[in-house]
Design a protein around this motif. Sequence first.
Motif, mmCIF file in Angstrom:
data_model
loop_
_atom_site.group_PDB
_atom_site.id
_atom_site.type_symbol
_atom_site.label_atom_id
_atom_site.label_comp_id
_atom_site.label_asym_id
_atom_site.label_seq_id
_atom_site.Cartn_x
_atom_site.Cartn_y
_atom_site.Cartn_z
ATOM 1 N N ILE A 85 0.847 -1.200 0.000
ATOM 2 C CA ILE A 85 0.000 0.000 0.000
ATOM 3 C C ILE A 85 0.880 1.248 0.000
ATOM 4 O O ILE A 85 1.815 1.370 0.796
ATOM 5 N N ASP A 87 -0.777 4.429 -0.128
ATOM 6 C CA ASP A 87 -1.561 5.458 0.548
ATOM 7 C C ASP A 87 -2.931 4.884 0.878
ATOM 8 O O ASP A 87 -3.437 3.995 0.171
ATOM 9 N N ARG A 89 -6.886 6.364 1.959
ATOM 10 C CA ARG A 89 -7.686 7.583 1.987
ATOM 11 C C ARG A 89 -9.107 7.276 2.443
ATOM 12 O O ARG A 89 -9.645 6.189 2.173
ATOM 13 N N ASP A 109 -2.905 13.182 -8.449
ATOM 14 C CA ASP A 109 -4.135 12.709 -9.076
ATOM 15 C C ASP A 109 -4.589 13.643 -10.195
ATOM 16 O O ASP A 109 -4.628 14.865 -10.013
ATOM 17 N N TRP A 112 -10.524 11.060 -10.398
ATOM 18 C CA TRP A 112 -10.896 9.974 -9.497
ATOM 19 C C TRP A 112 -12.022 9.195 -10.149
ATOM 20 O O TRP A 112 -12.945 9.768 -10.735
ATOM 21 N N GLN A 130 -9.001 2.415 -11.283
ATOM 22 C CA GLN A 130 -7.749 3.015 -11.740
ATOM 23 C C GLN A 130 -7.766 4.496 -11.435
ATOM 24 O O GLN A 130 -8.780 5.171 -11.638
ATOM 25 N N VAL A 131 -6.648 4.994 -10.929
ATOM 26 C CA VAL A 131 -6.509 6.422 -10.640
ATOM 27 C C VAL A 131 -5.498 7.003 -11.635
ATOM 28 O O VAL A 131 -4.365 6.517 -11.723
ATOM 29 N N GLY A 140 -6.190 1.175 -7.506
ATOM 30 C CA GLY A 140 -6.840 1.417 -6.232
ATOM 31 C C GLY A 140 -7.814 0.326 -5.851
ATOM 32 O O GLY A 140 -8.400 -0.348 -6.710
ATOM 33 N N LEU A 142 -11.148 -0.164 -3.120
ATOM 34 C CA LEU A 142 -12.084 0.597 -2.283
ATOM 35 C C LEU A 142 -12.953 -0.361 -1.490
ATOM 36 O O LEU A 142 -13.433 -1.376 -2.009
ATOM 37 N N ALA A 152 -10.189 3.864 0.689
ATOM 38 C CA ALA A 152 -9.516 3.521 -0.572
ATOM 39 C C ALA A 152 -8.025 3.357 -0.316
ATOM 40 O O ALA A 152 -7.407 4.190 0.360
ATOM 41 N N ALA A 153 -7.466 2.292 -0.835
ATOM 42 C CA ALA A 153 -6.024 2.051 -0.734
ATOM 43 C C ALA A 153 -5.414 2.142 -2.133
ATOM 44 O O ALA A 153 -5.923 1.555 -3.086
ATOM 45 N N ILE A 154 -4.341 2.914 -2.252
ATOM 46 C CA ILE A 154 -3.590 2.992 -3.507
ATOM 47 C C ILE A 154 -2.448 1.988 -3.404
ATOM 48 O O ILE A 154 -1.607 2.075 -2.506
#
Length: 524
Positions: A85, A87, A89, A109, A112, A130-131, A140, A142, A152-154
Amino acid sequence: MLRVGAVTACVGIFLAGADFAVTALIGNQTARQLGELSSVALRRSEAAIDSAGVILNRLAIAGGMDCGENALQALRLHVYQGTIIKDIRTVDRDGSVACAAYPETLEFDNGWARRDQMFTSADGQLRLFQVEQFTGAAFGVLRDIDAQRSLAAILRIDGNLLDVMPVGLRAESHVTLTLPDGEQVAGYHPDASAKPPAQTLAFSTTSDRYPLQATIHVRPQSLSARHDMAYLLTMLAAGMLGGVFGLLLASYLNRPVDPVAELDRALAGNEFKPYLQPIFSLRTGDVVGCEMLARWEKPDGRLVPPMSFIPLAESSGRIEKLTWQLLSTALRELQPEMRRDKLFKLSVNITPRHLLGDSFIDDLRQVVASSSVSTRQVVLEVTEREELPDLDKATDVVKQLGEFGFRVALDDVGIGHSGLSYIQRLGARTLKIDKFFVDAITRDQSAVVVVQMLVALARELDMSLVAEGIEHQAQVDALIACGVEEGQGYLVSPPLSLPRFKQFLEVRHAVTGAAQIKQPELAA
C-alpha cells in the motif's frame, strides 16, 4: 541455375517440414508454461489485493480512518513498513477525499474514478479502480465503511510482483495486469519505457475472485526453439536429406536454358516494362519530358537491369521488337500528358544498327501514329558509345526524321566516337552531356572547360543541351553557370515505373498549380 534451384527448393521444403514438426511438438508445452507464468503473476496480484483488503477491513471494523494527526501518523508508519500500500484515503460516496495518510499524494491525481466506473470483486466486498496520475496510472482498492464513506487504498503493484519471466525471455516479453475494460493498471518490462510490440503472442489468466486479467505478451520469434541443440540437430539432418533429394531431382530436370529463347518468352509475356526518368529545367525545376529506359520485371518480382539483357537483345536481333513494344506502351500511357502539354517530350534510346534498319522510319511512324501523339514530342537518342557504321546513311535518316517532325539527340557526348565534324554532319538537334562530366564539374576545372565548349558548340549549331546523371544541387548551379538549360538525374527522381511516374507528374502539377495561385496573392 536449375540444379541450384532444385536443391534449394528441396532443402527449403525439408527444413520447413522439420521446423513445422518441431514447432508443433513444443507449441503446446510452451503455451502451457507461459499460461502457468501468467497465473503466477495473477496470484501475486490477488495476494496484494487480499493484503490491502485485510487492512481496509480492519480499519472499517474500527469505524473508519480517524483523520486526527496522531492516528494518521500511526497509519503512515503502518503504510511505510508495508510493501503493497502506498496510501490510504477516506473518501465520500461522491469520491471527494476527506483525509489521506499521505496528503501530498493527492497532488499526483488527475482524476478519481466514479463508482459506476469501478469493478466489484466476486464477494462484493471490494471495488477495483484506476486512478489517473501524472506519473502514470495507479491501482486502487475501495471498501465501503457505511452508506456515506469508504476507504480507498492505492497499491504498489509493479515489477516486484509481475517479474515472473525466466531470464531468457524477460527482455522479449511484457507482463500486464488489466481491468475488464482493458485498462492496464500495472505492467512489467526491464525497460520501463518500452511498450508491447504490435505483433505478439498473448497468454492470459483471468481471476475468478477479482475483475483482473494477467497477460504475458511475447514476441513470436522469442519462443522459437532454434537455439535448442535438439532443434539444430533435427534441422541439420533435414537440410542434408533435402540436399540429397534436390540433387537427385536436379539430375532429371537439369537441362540447358537458351537465353535467346528466354528473351523471346519474356517478349511474348510483356515482361519488359518502360521506366521513365524526368528531364527538367535546371532553372525552374519544371518537368519538360522524360527518357524511357527498359527494365525486365520477372514473374517472381525480380527486376533485371538493362545491362543484363540489352546486349543480348542487340546481338540476337530482338532489340527492335523490344524497343517498339516499350515505346508503344509508354506513348499509350503518357498520351494524356503529352496532349495536355504539347512541349512535353519522350526520349527513347535507339541503337545505331536499329537506326540504319531498312524499315526503321516506317515502323517508327506507325507506332507514333497509333498513339495519336505529335512526332515533335518524340526524341530519338542515338548513343555515341557505339560507332555508326555508315555516317552518310545515318545523316540521310536523321534528315528524313527531321522532315517528319522527329527530333534526334546524340547521347553520351564527350566520351564516345564522335568528333566535331561527326556532330555537325549528323544533324542531331540535341546533345546529351555524359554523367562523367557532370560528376566532375564541381571538382575538376577541365570538366568545366569541356562543358563550356559543348555549350558553345550547341549554340553555334542551334542545338539544345541536356546534362545526365545530376545528383546534387551544386552540379545544377555549375551547369547553369556554364549555360546548360536542362538535365536529368536522381536529384529530381530515379527512373520510375509508369504508374509511379504518372503519380510523380500529378504531384508536380499540383505543386506548380499551387505556386501559380499563390503568386498573384503575394503580388496583391
